[in-house]
Design a protein around this motif. Structure first.
Motif, PDB file in Angstrom:
ATOM      1  N   GLU A  72       1.122  32.819 -72.077  1.00  0.00           N
ATOM      2  CA  GLU A  72      -0.213  32.204 -72.090  1.00  0.00           C
ATOM      3  C   GLU A  72      -0.799  32.215 -70.680  1.00  0.00           C
ATOM      4  OE1 GLU A  72      -1.700  30.990 -74.789  1.00  0.00           O
ATOM      5  OE2 GLU A  72      -0.004  31.231 -76.185  1.00  0.00           O
ATOM      6  N   LEU A  73      -2.140  32.304 -70.605  1.00  0.00           N
ATOM      7  CA  LEU A  73      -2.801  32.152 -69.315  1.00  0.00           C
ATOM      8  C   LEU A  73      -2.470  30.790 -68.724  1.00  0.00           C
ATOM      9  CD1 LEU A  73      -6.341  33.599 -70.133  1.00  0.00           C
ATOM     10  CD2 LEU A  73      -4.648  34.630 -68.602  1.00  0.00           C
ATOM     11  N   MET A  74      -2.356  30.738 -67.408  1.00  0.00           N
ATOM     12  CA  MET A  74      -2.106  29.451 -66.762  1.00  0.00           C
ATOM     13  C   MET A  74      -3.245  28.478 -67.060  1.00  0.00           C
ATOM     14  SD  MET A  74      -0.563  30.192 -62.955  1.00  0.00           S
ATOM     15  CE  MET A  74      -1.871  31.315 -62.438  1.00  0.00           C
ATOM     16  N   SER A  75      -2.938  27.189 -66.958  1.00  0.00           N
ATOM     17  CA  SER A  75      -3.979  26.166 -67.099  1.00  0.00           C
ATOM     18  C   SER A  75      -4.998  26.324 -65.978  1.00  0.00           C
ATOM     19  CB  SER A  75      -3.355  24.774 -67.018  1.00  0.00           C
ATOM     20  OG  SER A  75      -2.883  24.521 -65.701  1.00  0.00           O
ATOM     21  N   ASP A  76      -6.177  25.734 -66.177  1.00  0.00           N
ATOM     22  CA  ASP A  76      -7.202  25.790 -65.131  1.00  0.00           C
ATOM     23  C   ASP A  76      -6.688  25.177 -63.829  1.00  0.00           C
ATOM     24  OD1 ASP A  76      -8.930  26.999 -66.888  1.00  0.00           O
ATOM     25  OD2 ASP A  76     -10.092  25.177 -67.318  1.00  0.00           O
TER      26      ASP A  76
END
Length: 415
Positions: free
Chosen positions: A237-241
């Protein structure tokens, strides 16, 4: 060195002490000699244990399952600490690699690691050497006097790291100003405002800039470190903001500010030790050891903190679960048990097991880049340097975390 431990511990919780080398090192030597694991309870900070011996710092860094970076990775005031935690709980705040523990830390670190491996450094070296020549040429063109920190040492590593990120040159001065404000919250010349809220506004400015950059690099990826961060995956998954924006902040800020401190402090040490300057000019093969000595001597990152995951001891002193330790790198880098004549600047010092890049799983991601930049700038400068001397009083920044010279007025002749 009078062995006044009470007075010595106060120095660690006093940002102005780091702008006074004599006072700082006298106090740290007292602690190493008389109380190497010392309790510090000094407002406006929460209490902590000061760890001043090299061996103890190394042991703590090694045991990263016992000694955690979260929730207190660096020394900040209790008020600033509370605000930072509240912001993170609300989904906004700074959570960089230095805030993280394994296994999450290892996964996030891997996203940028390839950009700092030996092959990447070899590919980047041509650009770094070009920039080193540009700034030594600037010293020649200025002629006579300049402030080496503000005119040379800041800009050279700033251009390197922001070029690696892929940021446009017109944004470089903005990144420099924000970095100064973030690391300079304890310094009257650098800080933005006096309250934690005012200083946290610096982070908001960083996040606004890098939020737009993330959106751009996700829509149109390019071949730069900014794209690697924007599109980096953790567990698919893309990293959190928060993690994405924090990654940019640590690379863009620490990636140049610490190197600036080592370069300017290294030149200052050569000016103050003309015999070592002449030795290095006569034997350029000493450059690798000279660079390590400059990094030891300046110790741009003054400390990190760790929190005990369970009851333990350090040097026989009981430390309870939840209590924090302050790893005094500046002290470890002058430890008489590790370094022969530690207060002598020696461009040929070998071995040189300094702690300036940390140790263990949190060893500085950009260490190879910092070493290469320093090697390039001094390899370019020293053969062209005909004379150099101070043209005024050098000035150190007030800090408890990252810092070094703010001003280094010099008078020099460069071919």
């Amino acid at each position: 060195m009078g062995g006044d431990v009470n007075s010595a511990t106060k120095v660690l919780a006093d940002p102005t002490a780091y702008a006074d080398d004599e006072r700082l090192h006298a106090s740290l030597a007292d602690l190493r000699a008389h109380e190497p694991v010392a309790w510090v309870d000094q407002a406006p900070y929460r209490p902590f244990w000061a760890i001043t011996k090299h061996a103890d710092i190394m042991d703590i860094e090694r045991a990263n399952d016992l000694w955690l970076s979260e929730p207190r990775p660096v020394l900040v005031t209790a008020e600033a600490d509370d605000l930072a935690r509240a912001q993170l709980e609300a989904g906004f705040g700074l959570r960089t690699l230095i805030h993280m523990d394994d296994p999450h830390h290892r996964k996030v670190r891997a996203i940028g690691a390839d950009w700092f491996r030996p092959k990447a450094m070899r590919d980047l070296k041509i650009r770094v050497d070009e920039l080193a020549k540009r700034y030594v040429d600037k010293m020649r063109d200025i002629g006579g006097e300049c402030d080496f920190v503000t005119e040379i040492a800041v800009n050279f590593p700033l251009y390197v790291i922001l070029s690696l990120l892929g940021l446009p040159e017109e944004d470089f001065s903005r990144m420099h100003m924000l970095t100064q404000e973030m690391f300079g919250g304890d310094d009257d010349e650098y800080k933005r405002g006096t309250t934690p809220e005012e200083q946290m506004a610096v982070l908001t400015d960083f996040f606004n800039y890098f939020g737009a950059l993330t959106a751009s690099r996700r829509a149109n990826p390019t071949d730069d470190l900014a794209s690697a961060i924007a599109n980096g995956l953790v567990d698919g998954e893309l990293m959190s903001d928060v993690d994405t924006l924090s990654y940019y902040v640590i690379v863009a800020s620490a990636g140049h500010d610490t190197t600036k401190d080592a370069i300017s402090g290294g030149l200052h040490a050569l000016i103050e030790n003309p015999g070592e300057l002449a030795r290095l000019q006569a034997d350029p093969g000493l450059m690798p050891t000279a660079v390590e000595e400059m990094i030891r001597w300046t110790t741009p990152v003054k400390e990190f903190m760790r929190t005990a995951a369970e009851d333990t001891t350090v040097r026989g002193v009981p430390i309870a679960k939840g209590e924090s330790v302050y790893l005094a790198y500046v002290s470890g880098n002058r430890d008489e048990d590790v370094f022969d004549d530690p207060f002598r600047f020696d461009v040929g010092r070998d071995p040189n097991k300094h702690l300036s890049f940390g140790y263990g799983v949190h060893f500085c991601l950009g260490a190879a880049l910092a070493r290469m930049e320093m090697n390039s700038i001094f390899t370019e400068l020293l053969p062209r340097l005909e004379s150099i001397e101070l043209a005024g009083e050098p000035e150190l920044a007030a800090t408890t975390f990252v810092g070094g010279l703010k001003h280094l007025p010099i008078r020099c002749s460069v071919r």
